[in-house]
Design a protein around this motif. Structure first.
Motif, PDB file in Angstrom:
ATOM      1  N   ALA A 161       0.948  -1.186  -0.002  1.00  0.00           N
ATOM      2  CA  ALA A 161       0.202  -0.077   0.007  1.00  0.00           C
ATOM      3  C   ALA A 161       0.908   1.418   0.050  1.00  0.00           C
ATOM      4  O   ALA A 161       0.625   2.277  -0.788  1.00  0.00           O
ATOM      5  CB  ALA A 161      -0.901   0.140   1.253  1.00  0.00           C
ATOM      6  N   CYS A 195      -5.070   5.708  -1.895  1.00  0.00           N
ATOM      7  CA  CYS A 195      -3.975   4.888  -1.391  1.00  0.00           C
ATOM      8  C   CYS A 195      -3.600   5.325  -0.042  1.00  0.00           C
ATOM      9  O   CYS A 195      -3.215   4.444   0.722  1.00  0.00           O
ATOM     10  CB  CYS A 195      -2.812   5.292  -2.353  1.00  0.00           C
ATOM     11  SG  CYS A 195      -3.002   4.394  -4.062  1.00  0.00           S
ATOM     12  N   GLU A 198      -5.573   3.215   2.381  1.00  0.00           N
ATOM     13  CA  GLU A 198      -5.086   1.744   2.389  1.00  0.00           C
ATOM     14  C   GLU A 198      -3.837   1.828   3.293  1.00  0.00           C
ATOM     15  O   GLU A 198      -3.940   0.754   3.828  1.00  0.00           O
ATOM     16  CB  GLU A 198      -4.984   1.785   1.004  1.00  0.00           C
ATOM     17  CG  GLU A 198      -4.711  -0.100   0.737  1.00  0.00           C
ATOM     18  CD  GLU A 198      -5.942  -0.912   1.339  1.00  0.00           C
ATOM     19  OE1 GLU A 198      -5.692  -1.940   1.492  1.00  0.00           O
ATOM     20  OE2 GLU A 198      -7.242  -0.367   1.290  1.00  0.00           O
ATOM     21  N   THR A 202      -3.809  -0.795   6.292  1.00  0.00           N
ATOM     22  CA  THR A 202      -3.006  -1.951   6.241  1.00  0.00           C
ATOM     23  C   THR A 202      -1.784  -1.743   7.530  1.00  0.00           C
ATOM     24  O   THR A 202      -1.442  -2.518   8.171  1.00  0.00           O
ATOM     25  CB  THR A 202      -2.228  -1.954   5.057  1.00  0.00           C
ATOM     26  OG1 THR A 202      -1.584  -0.700   4.631  1.00  0.00           O
ATOM     27  CG2 THR A 202      -3.323  -2.604   4.140  1.00  0.00           C
TER      28      THR A 202
END
Length: 497
Positions: A161, A195, A198, A202
């Motif tokens: 990511a 992004c 994300e 993560t």
């Protein structure tokens, strides 16, 4: 998840015991312990063979030299002192055979039984203990390894990511520099924001997994420690047992603490110390010197029996014609003498009475005996020459030289008393004699017992080999089947057709 766990075990990032799969070295130690048992047993077995071979060599050496000493000229207490070396070799040989027996019957068997009780083979191969060790470590490591695998997956996702977020940001910046249309720039901005979200998501999962893994680590370490200590104790038993066995082997090998070993050398020292030159010389004087009794000549009336007797004095009065002896007996007390020799009647070409010691050397033969081989006295040698006779009866001597029948070819080759070694071709205990080399099979017609150390003894009907032609005195050289070589009367045998 078991498949993922098994895959993770092959990915070892360091050499630490705590890494997944690195417990295999501890498991392998179980198999190594069994192999070490086999190697130690082989070590014992090889040493036992060495002890046995050394014992056998000592015994053979002692047997050979004892025979040589007994047949040699040494006598009395010094002979016993010399023989003490042979006795020492025999006793030490027995002790080394005891060492060999202890190594195999006690140490080897003890180790073999312990190995059988400690390592149990499986039908599918390997040992039960090896599988138990592997299963124990696998069970202790499995939860932590599973969580480690999850953490590694989340870390990989987080890193992916971050890479996508960086790439999206780079595209957005490039679009601004190129003054692209607003719609394209809007899409790129949305991509960057997505992004970034994300990455945050993560990252949160990755950090959470890492925290859970850290929480499981103490329990993981405790479980692994328990299994490791279990197999440490198993290995401790093997090490302690090996130490115990090796100490027992030391006791078996250390003859210096064996009272029997000490007794061997105490006895040897006592025997050698007991050698007494005065006693030996006194014995020799009594048995081979002036101390021997003598049957001095006395006046005898004529009789039919005396017609068959012949004294040594009479043989010397007829040097040219030779003297025929119809009976021989040895007079005087020869008991205890080591080597008795047959009565020989020397003759001389000098006139009778020229020898001032002639009367002191006479010995009369008075006992008539049964019919036996006729012997003629040669002028140039003390050995009696045999004449042709029909059936004879052997004359027994006080003792006969026993021929060695059990020496190997190698031992005969290095015998310092043999004819091949001493003084070139001569035996120090025998006269040098030479005869043409022949090889003829012969058969004895009568019994004969050697009267000298270089003569053969055989029975009627016995077959052997003539290896020397008949000399001018009627003697041949032969070799018996047991390897003994010596002289014999030529007229006592016949050639085998």
């Amino acid at each position: 998840m078991s498949g993922s766990y098994d895959d993770s075990m092959t990915d070892v990032s360091s050499d630490s015991f705590w890494e997944v799969g690195n417990y295999k070295r501890t498991v392998k130690r179980v198999d190594d312990g069994n192999r070490l048992c086999n190697e130690l047993m082989n070590c014992f077995h090889e040493r036992a063979r060495i002890e046995k071979a050394y014992a056998q060599q000592l015994t053979e050496w002692s047997k050979r030299w004892r025979q040589l000493i007994e047949k040699g000229p040494q006598y009395g207490t010094l002979e016993r002192a010399w023989g003490a070396m042979c006795t020492e070799a025999e006793k030490v040989s027995e002790l080394h055979m005891e060492v060999k027996a202890a190594l195999m019957a006690e140490d080897f068997e003890k180790l073999k039984v312990w190995q059988r009780d400690s390592y149990h083979k499986q039908m599918i191969g390997g040992f039960k203990e090896t599988k138990e060790a592997d299963d124990g470590f696998r069970k202790a490591q499995k939860p932590w390894a599973k969580k480690l695998k999850e953490m590694e997956t989340l870390k990989k996702a987080y890193h992916g990511a971050c890479k996508e977020e960086k790439l999206a940001t780079s595209r957005e910046n490039t679009s601004k520099l190129e003054n692209n249309n607003p719609e394209a720039q809007k899409k790129l901005q949305d991509k960057v924001e997505k992004c970034q979200q994300e990455v945050e998501k993560t990252k949160e999962r990755y950090e959470k997994s890492l925290e859970e893994l850290d929480k499981m680590t103490p329990q993981y370490m405790e479980n692994m420690e328990q299994v490791f200590e279990q197999w440490q104790k198993f290995e401790d038993k093997r090490i302690r047992f090996f130490r115990e066995v090796l100490l027992e082997v030391k006791q078996h090998l250390d003859l210096s603490t064996n009272h029997k070993f000490q007794s061997v050398y105490q006895t040897m020292e006592d025997t050698i110390s007991a050698a007494d030159s005065e006693e030996d010389l006194k014995w020799f004087r009594s048995n081979h010197g002036p101390g021997m009794p003598m049957n001095w000549p006395q006046f005898e009336d004529w009789s039919m029996d005396l017609n068959r007797t012949l004294s040594r004095r009479e043989t010397k009065k007829k040097p040219s014609d030779g003297v025929t002896l119809t009976g021989m007996s040895q007079m005087g007390d020869q008991q205890g003498a080591k080597n008795s020799s047959s009565l020989t009647v020397p003759s001389s070409t000098e006139p009778v009475g020229s020898n001032p010691f002639e009367d002191d050397d006479e010995e009369e033969i008075a006992e008539p005996v049964k019919e036996q081989p006729t012997v003629i006295v040669n002028n140039n040698n003390n050995r009696s020459s045999p004449l042709n006779v029909k059936k004879v009866e052997e004359v027994k001597t006080a003792s006969s030289v026993e021929k060695s029948q059990d020496w190997s070819d190698e031992e005969v080759g290095v015998n310092p008393f043999s004819a091949e070694v001493a003084n070139g071709d001569g035996n120090p205990f025998e006269e040098e004699r030479s005869s043409p080399v022949v090889s003829v099979a012969v058969r004895a017609l009568y019994d004969y017992e050697g009267q000298e150390q270089d003569e053969l003894s055989f029975k009627a009907g016995e077959e052997f080999t003539k290896i020397g032609n008949e000399d001018d005195q009627g003697w041949c050289k032969g070799r018996l089947k047991d390897g003994a070589v010596g002289l014999y009367p030529a007229n006592y045998v016949e050639d085998i057709q």
